[in-house]
Design an enzyme around this catalytic site. Structure first.
Site, PDB file in Angstrom:
ATOM      1  N   SER A 261       0.813  -1.226   0.000  1.00  0.00           N
ATOM      2  CA  SER A 261       0.000   0.000   0.000  1.00  0.00           C
ATOM      3  C   SER A 261       0.840   1.267   0.000  1.00  0.00           C
ATOM      4  O   SER A 261       1.915   1.318   0.620  1.00  0.00           O
ATOM      5  CB  SER A 261      -0.891  -0.012   1.248  1.00  0.00           C
TER       6      SER A 261
ATOM      7  N   GLU B 106       0.202   3.606   1.763  1.00  0.00           N
ATOM      8  CA  GLU B 106       0.295   4.031   3.168  1.00  0.00           C
ATOM      9  C   GLU B 106       1.682   3.745   3.750  1.00  0.00           C
ATOM     10  O   GLU B 106       2.056   4.319   4.764  1.00  0.00           O
ATOM     11  CB  GLU B 106      -0.766   3.311   4.008  1.00  0.00           C
TER      12      GLU B 106
ATOM     13  N   TYR C 246      -1.590   0.339  10.643  1.00  0.00           N
ATOM     14  CA  TYR C 246      -1.865  -0.299   9.347  1.00  0.00           C
ATOM     15  C   TYR C 246      -0.650  -0.166   8.420  1.00  0.00           C
ATOM     16  O   TYR C 246      -0.178  -1.152   7.834  1.00  0.00           O
ATOM     17  CB  TYR C 246      -3.103   0.337   8.693  1.00  0.00           C
TER      18      TYR C 246
HETATM   19  P1  NAP Z   1     -11.484  -4.562   1.901  1.00  0.00           P
HETATM   20  O1  NAP Z   1     -12.645  -4.222   1.024  1.00  0.00           O
HETATM   21  O2  NAP Z   1     -11.416  -4.026   3.283  1.00  0.00           O
HETATM   22  O3  NAP Z   1     -11.421  -6.162   1.977  1.00  0.00           O
HETATM   23  C1  NAP Z   1     -10.603  -6.829   2.910  1.00  0.00           C
HETATM   24  C2  NAP Z   1     -10.832  -8.317   2.779  1.00  0.00           C
HETATM   25  O4  NAP Z   1      -9.982  -8.988   3.740  1.00  0.00           O
HETATM   26  C3  NAP Z   1     -12.271  -8.775   3.090  1.00  0.00           C
HETATM   27  O5  NAP Z   1     -12.602  -9.823   2.211  1.00  0.00           O
HETATM   28  C4  NAP Z   1     -12.145  -9.323   4.511  1.00  0.00           C
HETATM   29  O6  NAP Z   1     -13.099 -10.310   4.808  1.00  0.00           O
HETATM   30  C5  NAP Z   1     -10.760  -9.952   4.441  1.00  0.00           C
HETATM   31  N1  NAP Z   1     -10.155 -10.182   5.740  1.00  0.00           N
HETATM   32  C6  NAP Z   1      -9.946  -9.295   6.737  1.00  0.00           C
HETATM   33  N2  NAP Z   1      -9.318  -9.883   7.760  1.00  0.00           N
HETATM   34  C7  NAP Z   1      -9.124 -11.179   7.426  1.00  0.00           C
HETATM   35  C8  NAP Z   1      -8.528 -12.306   8.068  1.00  0.00           C
HETATM   36  N3  NAP Z   1      -8.015 -12.194   9.292  1.00  0.00           N
HETATM   37  N4  NAP Z   1      -8.496 -13.482   7.413  1.00  0.00           N
HETATM   38  C9  NAP Z   1      -9.037 -13.589   6.192  1.00  0.00           C
HETATM   39  N5  NAP Z   1      -9.620 -12.575   5.522  1.00  0.00           N
HETATM   40  C10 NAP Z   1      -9.662 -11.378   6.132  1.00  0.00           C
HETATM   41  O7  NAP Z   1     -10.117  -4.173   1.187  1.00  0.00           O
HETATM   42  P2  NAP Z   1      -9.832  -3.773  -0.341  1.00  0.00           P
HETATM   43  O8  NAP Z   1     -10.062  -2.323  -0.517  1.00  0.00           O
HETATM   44  O9  NAP Z   1     -10.496  -4.739  -1.242  1.00  0.00           O
HETATM   45  O10 NAP Z   1      -8.252  -3.965  -0.401  1.00  0.00           O
HETATM   46  C11 NAP Z   1      -7.672  -5.226  -0.723  1.00  0.00           C
HETATM   47  C12 NAP Z   1      -6.255  -5.287  -0.167  1.00  0.00           C
HETATM   48  O11 NAP Z   1      -5.476  -4.239  -0.740  1.00  0.00           O
HETATM   49  C13 NAP Z   1      -6.134  -5.087   1.345  1.00  0.00           C
HETATM   50  O12 NAP Z   1      -5.053  -5.866   1.790  1.00  0.00           O
HETATM   51  C14 NAP Z   1      -5.809  -3.610   1.492  1.00  0.00           C
HETATM   52  O13 NAP Z   1      -5.118  -3.384   2.698  1.00  0.00           O
HETATM   53  C15 NAP Z   1      -4.936  -3.410   0.275  1.00  0.00           C
HETATM   54  N6  NAP Z   1      -4.917  -2.054  -0.301  1.00  0.00           N
HETATM   55  C16 NAP Z   1      -6.097  -1.436  -0.601  1.00  0.00           C
HETATM   56  C17 NAP Z   1      -6.060  -0.194  -1.212  1.00  0.00           C
HETATM   57  C18 NAP Z   1      -7.332   0.504  -1.614  1.00  0.00           C
HETATM   58  O14 NAP Z   1      -7.265   1.710  -1.892  1.00  0.00           O
HETATM   59  N7  NAP Z   1      -8.466  -0.189  -1.709  1.00  0.00           N
HETATM   60  C19 NAP Z   1      -4.828   0.399  -1.523  1.00  0.00           C
HETATM   61  C20 NAP Z   1      -3.656  -0.276  -1.201  1.00  0.00           C
HETATM   62  C21 NAP Z   1      -3.709  -1.529  -0.613  1.00  0.00           C
HETATM   63  P3  NAP Z   1     -14.555  -9.932   5.448  1.00  0.00           P
HETATM   64  O15 NAP Z   1     -15.440  -9.604   4.277  1.00  0.00           O
HETATM   65  O16 NAP Z   1     -14.915 -11.174   6.150  1.00  0.00           O
HETATM   66  O17 NAP Z   1     -14.352  -8.754   6.359  1.00  0.00           O
HETATM   67  O1  F7E Z   2      -9.137   8.207   4.083  1.00  0.00           O
HETATM   68  C1  F7E Z   2      -9.579  11.655   5.263  1.00  0.00           C
HETATM   69  C2  F7E Z   2      -8.643  10.754   6.043  1.00  0.00           C
HETATM   70  O2  F7E Z   2     -10.108   6.130   5.029  1.00  0.00           O
HETATM   71  C3  F7E Z   2      -8.644   9.070   3.093  1.00  0.00           C
HETATM   72  C4  F7E Z   2      -7.285   2.255   2.506  1.00  0.00           C
HETATM   73  O3  F7E Z   2      -7.829   1.574   1.409  1.00  0.00           O
HETATM   74  O4  F7E Z   2      -6.080   3.751   1.078  1.00  0.00           O
HETATM   75  C5  F7E Z   2      -7.029   3.698   2.125  1.00  0.00           C
HETATM   76  O5  F7E Z   2      -6.559   4.398   3.264  1.00  0.00           O
HETATM   77  C6  F7E Z   2      -8.407  10.439   3.662  1.00  0.00           C
HETATM   78  C7  F7E Z   2      -7.597  10.446   4.973  1.00  0.00           C
HETATM   79  O6  F7E Z   2      -8.447   5.991   3.118  1.00  0.00           O
HETATM   80  C8  F7E Z   2     -12.895  11.336   6.707  1.00  0.00           C
HETATM   81  O7  F7E Z   2      -8.118  11.413   7.186  1.00  0.00           O
HETATM   82  C9  F7E Z   2     -11.557  12.943   6.145  1.00  0.00           C
HETATM   83  O8  F7E Z   2      -6.644  11.459   4.912  1.00  0.00           O
HETATM   84  O9  F7E Z   2     -10.696   6.778   2.664  1.00  0.00           O
HETATM   85  P1  F7E Z   2      -9.704   6.748   3.748  1.00  0.00           P
HETATM   86  P2  F7E Z   2      -6.896   5.941   3.513  1.00  0.00           P
HETATM   87  O10 F7E Z   2      -6.667   6.233   4.938  1.00  0.00           O
HETATM   88  O11 F7E Z   2      -6.163   6.782   2.508  1.00  0.00           O
HETATM   89  C10 F7E Z   2      -4.799   3.173   1.380  1.00  0.00           C
HETATM   90  C11 F7E Z   2      -3.932   3.276   0.150  1.00  0.00           C
HETATM   91  C12 F7E Z   2      -4.907   1.810   1.938  1.00  0.00           C
HETATM   92  O12 F7E Z   2      -4.034   0.967   1.742  1.00  0.00           O
HETATM   93  C13 F7E Z   2      -5.997   1.567   2.928  1.00  0.00           C
HETATM   94  O13 F7E Z   2      -6.263   0.161   3.042  1.00  0.00           O
HETATM   95  O14 F7E Z   2      -9.665  11.026   3.982  1.00  0.00           O
HETATM   96  N1  F7E Z   2     -10.929  11.776   5.837  1.00  0.00           N
HETATM   97  N2  F7E Z   2     -12.760  12.689   6.661  1.00  0.00           N
HETATM   98  C14 F7E Z   2     -11.733  10.773   6.174  1.00  0.00           C
HETATM   99  N3  F7E Z   2     -11.560   9.425   6.061  1.00  0.00           N
HETATM  100  C15 F7E Z   2     -12.583   8.640   6.476  1.00  0.00           C
HETATM  101  N4  F7E Z   2     -12.455   7.280   6.338  1.00  0.00           N
HETATM  102  N5  F7E Z   2     -13.737   9.150   7.002  1.00  0.00           N
HETATM  103  C16 F7E Z   2     -13.952  10.507   7.148  1.00  0.00           C
HETATM  104  O15 F7E Z   2     -14.979  10.951   7.604  1.00  0.00           O
END
Ligand code: NAP
Ligand code: F7E
Length: 347
Positions: free
Chosen positions: A131, A133, A154
């Site tokens: 990520s 992050e 995270y």
């Molecule tokens: P998501 O919607 O939160 O999905 C997470 C998945 O992980 C769900 O299927 C969840 O199952 C499963 N899970 C959580 N804890 C688990 C455990 N202990 N054992 C087995 N399964 C588990 O995430 P996403 O947005 O699709 O992201 C996919 C991956 O990419 C994640 O690893 C995330 O950290 C990473 N990532 C996401 C982004 C983004 O912007 N979306 C960017 C960079 C990296 P349940 O349905 O049962 O909760």
């Molecule tokens: O926040 C601000 C918050 O929770 C984005 C995950 O998929 O991307 C995701 O992480 C921004 C932050 O995503 C609210 O403070 C303001 O600056 O949508 P977010 P994230 O933290 O960027 C990375 C790449 C991952 O890997 C992660 O798994 O938005 N913000 N107001 C807020 N955020 C939330 N959630 N809720 C608010 O009300």
């Protein structure tokens, strides 16, 4: 011969799009699911296949990244060609509330899966969902050479998972690749991530169901892309000649406020009348700016994103407006978990 893939996190946003993509390419797809007290397969219900159909290609298996023995058994049974580790506690704010659980699943969980691949003696390609992050406080633009400075439990857990993936590549010669993905969103995004929170709120306010949405830091800068394009990038990474690490990003530069304005304007609403501040959405440490440079993925994988953030916001608002009209209906139409094809036991 039919290729087999195992996806952890198949019930999540990315897992559902990846399952769709791989089924479309003719793969046999296996998904790891956790037992939950309510059904949580809504993102993949449309992929449901009759278990009595000999052509069925999607199989679900109970398991958890915290249970290493189960992972070894499953890898042995399935013998996949490709493993995509998408499972994680993926919410940054929540990782401050549940740091130990986040470290255990998001960080050590990746090591358990890599070790299970090794112990089961499976010859497969491994994708780790790393990520942006991990870059945290290091200023943009960020690419594969940028130093990590995580700003949350995270982010720190993802740094561990990144390095253990590289370690298994270098130590055991595994085809283990890190995809360092910047934020990517879609109508299937979890409702508590900021983009989806905003687009759901827009739909509800427009329908007269709510008046306000409460939010935290509107100044943070993110590079938001479209999730279906990013899962295609994951697949490309595992088709490359060599394992490597790749950034996927649009290079876009949008504040949270810009996203809010775009989404509300698309629905003909004045955001300033409906958005209120709530400090509970602030994080102890914030990541101020993430803007990715995906040149390497473009050069080596031919991966180029088409959907930019403003279009993404409009896609998501339209989808939430539409969803609201049919809310509740999917509970009636969906298959029960009992009906899903599995290899072994059922709960
Ligand atoms: P998501 O919607 O939160 O999905 C997470 C998945 O992980 C769900 O299927 C969840 O199952 C499963 N899970 C959580 N804890 C688990 C455990 N202990 N054992 C087995 N399964 C588990 O995430 P996403 O947005 O699709 O992201 C996919 C991956 O990419 C994640 O690893 C995330 O950290 C990473 N990532 C996401 C982004 C983004 O912007 N979306 C960017 C960079 C990296 P349940 O349905 O049962 O909760
Ligand atoms: O926040 C601000 C918050 O929770 C984005 C995950 O998929 O991307 C995701 O992480 C921004 C932050 O995503 C609210 O403070 C303001 O600056 O949508 P977010 P994230 O933290 O960027 C990375 C790449 C991952 O890997 C992660 O798994 O938005 N913000 N107001 C807020 N955020 C939330 N959630 N809720 C608010 O009300």
């Amino acid at each position: 011969m039919t290729k087999k893939a195992l996806i952890t996190g198949i019930t999540g946003q990315d897992g559902s799009y990846l399952a769709e993509l791989l089924l479309g390419k003719g793969y046999e797809v296996h998904g790891l699911i956790r037992r939950a007290s309510t059904f949580n397969t809504s993102r993949i219900d449309h992929l449901y296949q009759d278990p009595h159909d000999p052509e069925a290609k999607l199989f679900l298996h109970y398991g958890d990244l915290s249970d290493g023995a189960r992972l070894v058994t499953l890898l042995h049974e399935i013998d996949p060609d490709e493993v995509y580790n998408l499972a994680a506690q993926s919410h940054v704010r929540v990782s401050f509330d549940e740091p130990e659980h986040t470290g255990d699943t998001t960080g050590i969980g990746a090591m358990r899966l890599l070790e299970a691949v090794r112990m089961a003696g499976v010859n497969c390609r491994y994708y780790q969902a790393s990520s942006s992050e991990m870059f945290g406080a290091t200023p943009p633009p960020q690419n594969e050479e940028t130093p990590f400075y995580p700003r949350s439990p995270y982010g720190a857990a993802k740094v561990y998972a990144y390095w253990v993936t590289r370690n298994y590549r270098e130590g055991y010669g595994m085809f283990a690749t890190n995809g360092i993905l910047f934020n990517h969103e879609s109508p299937r995004r979890g409702e508590t991530f900021v983009t989806r929170k905003v687009t759901r709120a827009v739909a509800r306010i427009q329908a007269g169901l709510d008046d306000y949405v409460y939010m935290g830091n509107l100044d943070a800068i993110r590079d938001w892309g479209y999730a279906p394009e990013y899962v295609e990038g994951m697949w490309r990474m595992l088709q490359a000649d060599e394992p490597d690490d790749f950034v996927l990003a649009t290079g876009g530069n949008f504040t949270v406020r810009d996203f809010v304005v775009t989404a509300f304007e698309h629905a003909g609403l004045d955001w300033e009348k409906h958005v209120k501040f709530d400090e509970r959405y602030l994080r102890p440490t914030e990541v101020d700016a993430l803007i990715g440079d995906a040149s390497k993925a473009k050069d080596k994988l031919g991966w180029v994103p088409k959907v930019q953030t403003d279009e993404l916001a409009r896609i998501m608002v339209d989808a939430d407006v539409e969803l609201l009209k049919h809310e509740g209906r999917h509970w009636i139409d969906r298959p029960t978990l009992e009906d899903w094809p599995t290899f072994g036991t059922r709960a």
